[in-house]
Design a protein around this motif. Structure first.
Motif, PDB file in Angstrom:
ATOM      1  N   HIS A  20      -2.578  -3.918  -3.833  1.00 57.26           N
ATOM      2  CA  HIS A  20      -2.691  -3.063  -2.652  1.00 57.26           C
ATOM      3  C   HIS A  20      -2.340  -1.614  -2.994  1.00 57.26           C
ATOM      4  O   HIS A  20      -1.200  -1.320  -3.345  1.00 57.26           O
ATOM      5  N   GLU A  47      -7.182  -2.801  -4.170  1.00 59.43           N
ATOM      6  CA  GLU A  47      -7.572  -2.222  -2.884  1.00 59.43           C
ATOM      7  C   GLU A  47      -7.150  -0.768  -2.906  1.00 59.43           C
ATOM      8  O   GLU A  47      -6.052  -0.443  -3.381  1.00 59.43           O
ATOM      9  N   ASP A  49      -7.614   3.209  -0.542  1.00 61.48           N
ATOM     10  CA  ASP A  49      -8.014   3.861   0.707  1.00 61.48           C
ATOM     11  C   ASP A  49      -8.761   5.149   0.353  1.00 61.48           C
ATOM     12  O   ASP A  49      -8.310   5.891  -0.528  1.00 61.48           O
ATOM     13  N   GLU A 121     -11.284   0.511   1.104  1.00 56.22           N
ATOM     14  CA  GLU A 121     -11.061   0.693   2.539  1.00 56.22           C
ATOM     15  C   GLU A 121     -11.472   2.106   2.922  1.00 56.22           C
ATOM     16  O   GLU A 121     -10.919   3.079   2.410  1.00 56.22           O
ATOM     17  N   LYS A 123     -11.171   5.070   5.074  1.00 60.65           N
ATOM     18  CA  LYS A 123     -10.048   5.535   5.915  1.00 60.65           C
ATOM     19  C   LYS A 123     -10.405   6.905   6.439  1.00 60.65           C
ATOM     20  O   LYS A 123      -9.856   7.922   5.990  1.00 60.65           O
TER      21      LYS A 123
HETATM   22 MG    MG Z   1      -5.609   0.091   2.849  1.00 59.70          MG
END
Ligand code: MG
Ligand code: G3P
Length: 253
Positions: A20, A47, A49, A121, A123
């Motif tokens: 993460h 992962e 952002d 992701e 964002k």
């Molecule tokens: Mg995230």
């Protein structure tokens, strides 16, 4: 597609343990150093952002503003890429000095070198949902190594819908906190193959139904190996964790 028809393809599988924001428990989050460390700890997927600069260049960063993680100030989307390139993203990590705020292009190159799958992701800053997804798709559709697992996710359905228009081949995940009662309709509406939800709130019953529907199910942010084991035993395909090495050591191979 009717209200309960899910998109074809089934679950988009990443790995049971996904790092993460990189190995963000041990390195500055969303940096190249955190990604290298995740790979060193044995992670096969990360992962990150992503949002965009004022001149539409995708950068890897979690917050809308720069203060928490960098030596910059104000909103990321109010700075041009050349200014963001000069920032340090090692705030609070005296042993990681020199980590910069990475462009998405640098992360793609690192994933290629390290053979890492990616959950990107989206964002977006408020109001920039479509522009952000478009800039990311323009870059990634031409550069992502297709042999590596890849899935978009977002809390923003506007961003997911734009990603679908701009790069329809890429899998998408709807990001939620608690699993909503109408999860199947929402996945269908936005043509998402995966559901990514908060690990602390997921029930075994919901997990069973979601996995039985051939939906990819991933939970964030799970740092406790006991909870990770429980979730995986319920059929969850994987967990996002800040400590990939610790979880990998605690889970059966
Ligand atoms: Mg995230
Ligand atoms: O993608 C899972 C998780 O990262 C979503 O929440 O705030 O950590 O980006 P956040």
């Amino acid at each position: 597609m009717n209200s309960s028809t899910l998109p074809p393809g089934g679950p988009l599988l990443l790995a049971p343990v996904v790092a993460h924001r990189g190995a963000s428990g041990d390195a500055p989050e969303n940096t190249l150093g955190a990604i290298r460390l995740a790979a060193d700890q044995g992670a096969r997927c990360i992962e990150i952002d992503v949002s965009i600069s004022r001149d539409d260049v995708p950068f890897v960063h979690h917050d809308a503003t720069l203060e928490r993680c960098t030596n910059g100030a104000g909103r990321l989307c109010d700075h041009d890429a050349a200014e963001l390139d000069r920032l340090q993203a090692d705030k609070g990590h005296s042993d990681w000095q020199g980590e910069s705020l990475p462009r998405l292009s640098a992360v793609v190159e690192l994933c290629r070198q390290l053979n890492l799958g990616l959950n990107l992701e989206i964002k977006p800053a408020a109001g920039l949902e479509q522009r952000t997804a478009r800039a990311i798709c323009t870059q990634l559709s031409a550069t992502w190594p297709e042999e590596l697992p890849f899935v978009f996710s977002s809390f923003s359905t506007a961003a997911l819908d734009t990603a679908r228009e701009c790069w329809s081949d890429a899998a998408r995940a709807l990001l939620v906190g608690r699993v909503p009662a109408d999860w199947k309709e929402r996945l269908s509406r936005h043509a998402c193959r995966n559901l990514h939800c908060a690990g602390g709130q997921l029930t075994a019953e919901d997990a069973g139904e979601i996995v039985a529907a051939s939906v990819g199910l991933y939970c964030y942010t799970v740092n406790d190996p006991v909870r990770a084991r429980e979730l995986l035993a319920c059929g969850v395909h994987g967990v996002f964790t800040d400590h990939p090495g610790r979880l990998l050591a605690a889970l059966p191979a």
